[in-house]
Design a protein around this motif. Sequence first.
Motif, mmCIF file in Angstrom:
data_model
loop_
_atom_site.group_PDB
_atom_site.id
_atom_site.type_symbol
_atom_site.label_atom_id
_atom_site.label_comp_id
_atom_site.label_asym_id
_atom_site.label_seq_id
_atom_site.Cartn_x
_atom_site.Cartn_y
_atom_site.Cartn_z
ATOM 1 N N ALA A 116 0.840 -1.196 0.000
ATOM 2 C CA ALA A 116 0.000 0.000 0.000
ATOM 3 C C ALA A 116 0.872 1.242 0.000
ATOM 4 C CB ALA A 116 -0.910 -0.014 1.226
ATOM 5 N N ASP A 117 0.430 2.257 -0.735
ATOM 6 C CA ASP A 117 1.102 3.557 -0.799
ATOM 7 C C ASP A 117 0.006 4.610 -0.783
ATOM 8 O OD1 ASP A 117 2.683 5.736 -1.225
ATOM 9 O OD2 ASP A 117 3.758 4.912 -2.942
ATOM 10 N N GLY A 118 -0.515 4.898 0.420
ATOM 11 C CA GLY A 118 -1.706 5.732 0.529
ATOM 12 C C GLY A 118 -2.888 4.972 -0.048
ATOM 13 N N ASP A 119 -3.662 5.609 -0.940
ATOM 14 C CA ASP A 119 -4.783 4.944 -1.608
ATOM 15 C C ASP A 119 -4.314 4.094 -2.780
ATOM 16 O OD1 ASP A 119 -6.621 6.072 0.084
ATOM 17 O OD2 ASP A 119 -7.055 7.772 -1.229
ATOM 18 N N ALA A 120 -3.072 4.273 -3.167
ATOM 19 C CA ALA A 120 -2.513 3.551 -4.308
ATOM 20 C C ALA A 120 -1.738 2.326 -3.825
ATOM 21 C CB ALA A 120 -1.600 4.494 -5.099
ATOM 22 N N GLU A 121 -1.072 1.657 -4.761
ATOM 23 C CA GLU A 121 -0.199 0.540 -4.420
ATOM 24 C C GLU A 121 1.105 0.671 -5.183
ATOM 25 O OE1 GLU A 121 -1.418 -3.518 -3.998
ATOM 26 O OE2 GLU A 121 -3.526 -2.951 -4.023
ATOM 27 N N ARG A 122 2.188 0.326 -4.518
ATOM 28 C CA ARG A 122 3.494 0.320 -5.165
ATOM 29 C C ARG A 122 3.838 -1.113 -5.542
ATOM 30 N NH1 ARG A 122 7.883 4.031 -5.368
ATOM 31 N NH2 ARG A 122 6.547 5.421 -4.157
ATOM 32 N N CYS A 161 3.908 3.074 -9.195
ATOM 33 C CA CYS A 161 2.795 3.316 -8.275
ATOM 34 C C CYS A 161 1.503 3.266 -9.084
ATOM 35 C CB CYS A 161 2.973 4.676 -7.603
ATOM 36 S SG CYS A 161 1.913 4.898 -6.176
ATOM 37 N N ILE A 163 -2.491 3.891 -9.228
ATOM 38 C CA ILE A 163 -3.582 4.617 -8.582
ATOM 39 C C ILE A 163 -4.838 3.742 -8.514
ATOM 40 C CG2 ILE A 163 -2.652 6.854 -9.291
ATOM 41 C CD1 ILE A 163 -4.842 6.909 -11.481
#
Length: 199
Positions: A116-122, A161, A163
Amino acid sequence: MFTGIVTALGRINEAERHAGGLRLSVEKASGHLELDTSRTGDSVSVSGVCLTMIDPGERGFAADVSAESLALTTLGTRQAGDLVNLELALRASDRMGGHLVSGHVDAAVALRSRAADGDAERLAFELPKSLARLVCRKGSVCLDGVSLTVNEVDDDGFSVCIIPHTLAATTLGALDAGQRANLEVDIIARYLSRLAEGQ
């Protein structure tokens, strides 16, 4: 040519082996794809692989995959029921929302991890050493037909990343660690590298 902006998901109805190649039968599952204006011979990106449409109809089309494409991409592992990312070829009047994509895949690369990277994913992918010099931070790559910006890169891997919209609208949202995606490096980097070889 394509832009790497996926407009629809397709579902493979049939994957039939023949004479060293493969014929895929693909049905539109969701999204927007102007099949009513498509003709046999038109180009379509199927999870990042440029294929030639055969007998497009209201709901889908067929396409042949050559032995070379089977060797370099993930299409040979696809089965009936699998989802694929779809994009029709770029028209001169279209918006250039992604980057120039040829649909000529360089390698199938494994997903190492996702977080998870905030609402996104890495998503972190492996990178063959032969392609490492063609991928740069803040440059563009295409993964399974999706135009993406590189966040980090080193000698044997890179990360992007994703979104929420892209996670929901493409097959990248369901990609698990260890699974492979079709990688196309930036076409400009590919040509500059070739030109530099002659220096």
